[in-house]
Design a protein around this motif. Structure first.
Motif, PDB file in Angstrom:
ATOM      1  N   TYR A 164      -0.637  -1.073   5.267  1.00  0.00           N
ATOM      2  CA  TYR A 164      -1.306  -2.378   5.361  1.00  0.00           C
ATOM      3  C   TYR A 164      -1.840  -2.922   4.077  1.00  0.00           C
ATOM      4  O   TYR A 164      -2.797  -1.766   3.722  1.00  0.00           O
ATOM      5  CB  TYR A 164      -2.096  -2.844   6.719  1.00  0.00           C
ATOM      6  N   LYS A 166      -5.040  -5.143   2.755  1.00  0.00           N
ATOM      7  CA  LYS A 166      -5.955  -5.668   3.393  1.00  0.00           C
ATOM      8  C   LYS A 166      -6.556  -6.906   2.541  1.00  0.00           C
ATOM      9  O   LYS A 166      -6.314  -6.565   1.338  1.00  0.00           O
ATOM     10  CB  LYS A 166      -7.287  -4.682   3.921  1.00  0.00           C
ATOM     11  N   ASN A 173      -5.110  -8.010   7.838  1.00  0.00           N
ATOM     12  CA  ASN A 173      -3.918  -7.619   7.098  1.00  0.00           C
ATOM     13  C   ASN A 173      -3.155  -8.710   6.455  1.00  0.00           C
ATOM     14  O   ASN A 173      -2.969  -9.787   6.776  1.00  0.00           O
ATOM     15  CB  ASN A 173      -2.615  -7.213   7.926  1.00  0.00           C
TER      16      ASN A 173
END
Length: 846
Positions: A164, A166, A173
């Motif tokens: 993911y 960030k 996400n």
């Protein structure tokens, strides 16, 4: 022994289990009783996402774009932003390179589909295929649930989220890294060939070990994936009783057992602000898209049908005001077509001019510089011929005599996104034949085996303009040529100003009506009055129209006003009954136009030897031209025949006067039969030029003449046409009838019965065909049907067999009388034979 994949898996599994059992037996023998055995190995737990910088490390080479693409070592990883989830993406897959000999070419479209990414469960992303069939505008109403429950989109791929990305806070996400390579280096249908194409190309199993991703490039609104895919081929079969084979065999496949293609898949984001739909109007010839719409307050579902067109918008509100005052303005984004750099240099200026010719039509709609052709910038690494951001005229090294103009559009609104026009090299051969056969009587430039570059260039320009018209959304307007009176086709002043058809979207090739003494020089189609009007309808910008309904009302008033001018009518290419809507025809009267056309064919025919000769060459060129000339003559017969049993279709709405459907006047149908009796059924011996036939054919043409006559007569007496005549003549005694048709044909085909003239072999053949067709009608069974307006009508339950029987009774009496008086031996035998056939048909049990 050849094992399939499942057999191998099972076989391997059995070997493993057998070895494990034997090992356990040995361990049991060696170990003391009670010694615990090793526990079975547990399956690996599902891999969890890793930190972003562990997956996309400092060695990654990153391309920012629709999908951020990271190349880590030799592997591509794809990053889908959170903002992209749920948005719709058009995927277009094209051939980049193809094997030779299969009828497919680099640059042609293979597949297209709308897809979208969405979150799955357990750290996965899903890729769904989106199909537009039903929809609802009432997103906040209960009916939305019913629509969604009946329109589930298939999942075509599921990807584990590897990492993911960030945001700055580290809490949210904003991106998802996945491995999409198994989708693109495999044989996923949406990004490969569909089963039908594989069957047509004799392609079989996908060869994974010989397939791979070549490269991936990403741009702001699109991502391009180039792949190489290899397939095994269907082996040729040898049989004593061969069945017809579906599809083609690639020469490479026959040699190697496999074929390799290169494909380019464009993933392009559909517009975030969809273009306003323009309601389809059958009075104007645009391609259309549609889907069913369910509204909360409606009593039934409606079908939303809307035109396919490019988005043209002003750059500013000030420009929109200027345009409203009548000034020409430039659009925010013009329509640009690039020329394939593979196009021969000498033809490029003519093709570009064919594209630029449409500027005049867009000026009629209030735009300047709205469309243009450009040469491909070969040294720009950011551009690719297969890239869906660019519209390209692709040049194919192919023997096919054709060109075509497709488009890729947003299925939600009809907005055209791009187009790849297909241009086959051998279109020039077809153009040469058309122009020579249709105009050589009046244009000396056409009297050569090979045209000079200027003439061929102008012919290419015309085809380019026609195909571009299709990519602008325009359908064929087969009724445009009918708006020009036949005699105006011979008027030099009228032709110079208007051309021979009001639309380049008609199949009205060249002016075959003009006679040598007329002095007509303008023989080509060009963008005409209808084309300008159609572009105005499709591309006018309505600044003050608040919604689609208001815009539709404005367009309706424009259309009603335009329809006061016959040259602005649209004549559909799909109507089989309206004689005004035909391909390859000219003028408002097929009989007069065809008569002039035949006069020119008679002038051209004797010169074909001189115009095709070349020392050291055989007569294949002469044969091709002769066949083209006979084919042109056949077309004239078809143009005339369609008038018989014709029904006019006039596009009308409730607020327009007049009937939507009218029967072709009886006088015109009578004129059509009189023409056929004179120009076809009276033997066209002028076609049997022995100086030519002796060089190209073994026979003297008896069967060739018969085949044209047979085809036309069979068409005239076909069940479909006769059923139409039964239906239309029932509306009024003034309408042409089946009985009148057969009587008129008999007068022409059996004219010797009154004059007692010798009946030659051509006429004897024709008369036998006529009697056979009437006998077939008398013997109609319950399976004989005629189709009219989608209805299947049983012939035996109509007056058709009764009329045919009555006509045969009358004909038999005439034949008997003529056979008693004729002095020609073969004529007598022929007449007696026909009497015998008729008697047997009328009294089969005797």
């Amino acid at each position: 022994m050849k094992l399939n994949k499942l057999s191998i898996i099972l076989s391997c599994g059995l070997v493993f289990m057998s070895a494990e059992i034997n090992a356990q037996k040995k361990d049991t023998q060696k170990k003391p009783s009670g010694t615990p055995t090793a526990e079975a190995k547990k399956p690996d737990a599902k891999k969890e996402p890793k930190p972003y910088n562990k997956v996309i490390d400092s060695t990654a080479v990153t391309q920012k774009g629709l999908l951020d693409v990271h190349k880590v070592d030799d592997k591509y990883l794809y990053e889908i932003s959170d903002q992209l989830l749920g948005k719709e993406i058009m995927t277009i897959t094209r051939y980049s390179k193809t094997p030779a000999g299969g009828g497919i070419f680099g640059g042609e479209e293979v597949n297209r589909q709308v897809v979208r990414f969405e979150k799955g469960i357990n750290n996965t992303l899903l890729l769904r295929s989106v199909t537009y069939v039903i929809t609802t505008p009432n997103e906040d109403k209960p009916i939305t649930k019913a629509v969604k429950n009946s329109s589930a989109d298939p999942i075509i791929a599921s990807y584990d989220i590897l990492a993911y990305k960030k945001d700055a806070s580290g809490k949210n996400n904003i991106g998802y890294v996945v491995d999409m390579n198994p989708t693109f280096d495999a044989d996923v249908q949406i990004f490969s060939l569909n089963p039908i194409n594989k069957q047509l190309l004799s392609i079989q199993a996908f060869q994974k070990d010989k397939s791979f991703i070549q490269f991936v490039k990403s741009f702001p609104i699109n991502t391009e994936i180039r792949t190489t895919k290899t397939f095994s081929t269907v082996p040729p079969q040898i049989s004593r009783n061969p069945m017809p084979k579906i599809g083609v065999d690639f020469p490479a496949g026959l040699d190697a057992g496999v074929v390799t293609v290169e494909l380019n898949t464009s993933m392009i984001l559909l517009p975030e602000n969809p273009m306003r739909k323009r309601a389809f109007d059958k009075r104007v010839g645009y391609f259309a898209n549609s889907y069913d719409v369910f509204e909360e307050d409606s009593h039934k579902s409606d079908t939303d049908v809307f035109a396919v067109r490019w988005r043209l918008e002003p750059k500013s509100l000030e420009d929109a005001e200027r345009q409203k005052r009548g000034e020409l303005i430039e659009p925010k984004k013009p329509i640009v077509y690039y020329l394939d750099p593979a196009t021969p240099d000498k033809w490029k200026p003519f093709i570009k001019q064919g594209i630029d010719d449409w500027q005049e039509a867009f000026e009629f709609a209030g735009w300047k510089n709205a469309i243009r052709g450009e040469y491909w910038p070969e040294n720009d690494p950011t551009m690719s011929l297969e890239d869906a951001r660019f519209s390209v005229l692709r040049y194919f090294a192919a023997e096919i005599q054709n060109a075509y103009g497709p488009n890729v559009h947003d299925p939600r609104t009809g907005e055209i996104l791009e187009s790849h026009i297909g241009w086959y090299h051998n279109i020039m051969s077809l153009l040469r034949d058309w122009y020579l056969i249709q105009t050589a009587a009046v244009d000396p430039q056409a009297r050569h085996k090979k045209f000079d570059d200027k003439l061929m260039g102008e012919l290419i320009r015309f085809v380019a303009a026609h195909e571009v018209g299709h990519t602008l959304g325009l359908r064929h307007n087969m009724g445009a040529s009918n708006a020009t009176p036949v005699e105006k086709l011979r008027d030099p002043a009228f032709q110079k100003q208007n051309g021979h058809t009001s639309s380049i979207m008609d199949y009205a090739r060249f002016n075959y009506v003009a006679q040598p003494e007329d002095g007509v020089k303008d023989l080509f189609p060009r963008i005409g009055d209808y084309d300008k009007w159609a572009i105005k309808w499709g591309y006018s910008y309505f600044k003050d129209a608040a919604d689609e309904k208001i815009e539709k009302a404005l367009l309706n008033e424009m259309t009603k006003d335009a329809y006061q001018n016959r040259r602005l009518w649209f004549g559909t290419e799909t109507n089989p009954y309206d004689p005004r809507y035909q391909t390859e025809d000219l003028g408002d009267n097929a009989m007069k136009a065809s008569e002039y056309g035949i006069k020119n064919l008679k002038r051209i025919l004797p010169n074909l030897i001189d115009w095709s000769k070349e020392s050291g060459e055989d007569y294949s060129e002469l044969e091709g031209l002769y066949n083209s000339l006979v084919g042109q003559y056949r077309r004239y017969m078809g143009h005339v025949t369609k008038n018989v049993g014709g029904v006019y279709e006039n596009p009308k709405t409730y607020d327009m006067a007049g009937s939507a459907y009218e029967v072709t006047p009886s006088a015109i149908q009578n004129e059509a039969i009189a023409f056929l009796n004179e120009q076809l059924f009276k033997t066209p011996t002028w076609l049997l030029n022995q100086a030519i036939i002796s060089k190209i054919k073994a026979d003297v043409g008896v069967d060739a003449i018969k085949s044209i006559q047979d085809a036309t007569l069979s068409s005239l007496l076909s069940n479909d046409r006769l059923v139409r005549l039964i239906e239309t003549s029932s509306l009024s005694k003034a309408n042409y009838s089946v009985d009148e048709l057969i009587s008129d044909l008999r007068k022409g085909i059996f004219s010797e019965l009154k004059t007692n003239a010798t009946i030659d072999i051509y006429r004897r053949n024709l008369q036998k065909v006529m009697v056979s067709r009437l006998i077939d009608l008398v013997a109609s069974d319950k399976n004989a049907v005629g189709n009219f307006d989608g209805k299947r009508i049983s012939v035996i339950d109509t007056d058709i067999p009764s009329i045919a029987r009555g006509q045969l009774v009358e004909l038999k009496a005439q034949l008997k009388a003529a056979s008693a008086t004729t002095s020609d031996r073969l004529s007598k035998f022929h007449l007696q034979d026909l009497v015998s056939r008729i008697e047997k048909a009328l009294n089969p049990k005797q």
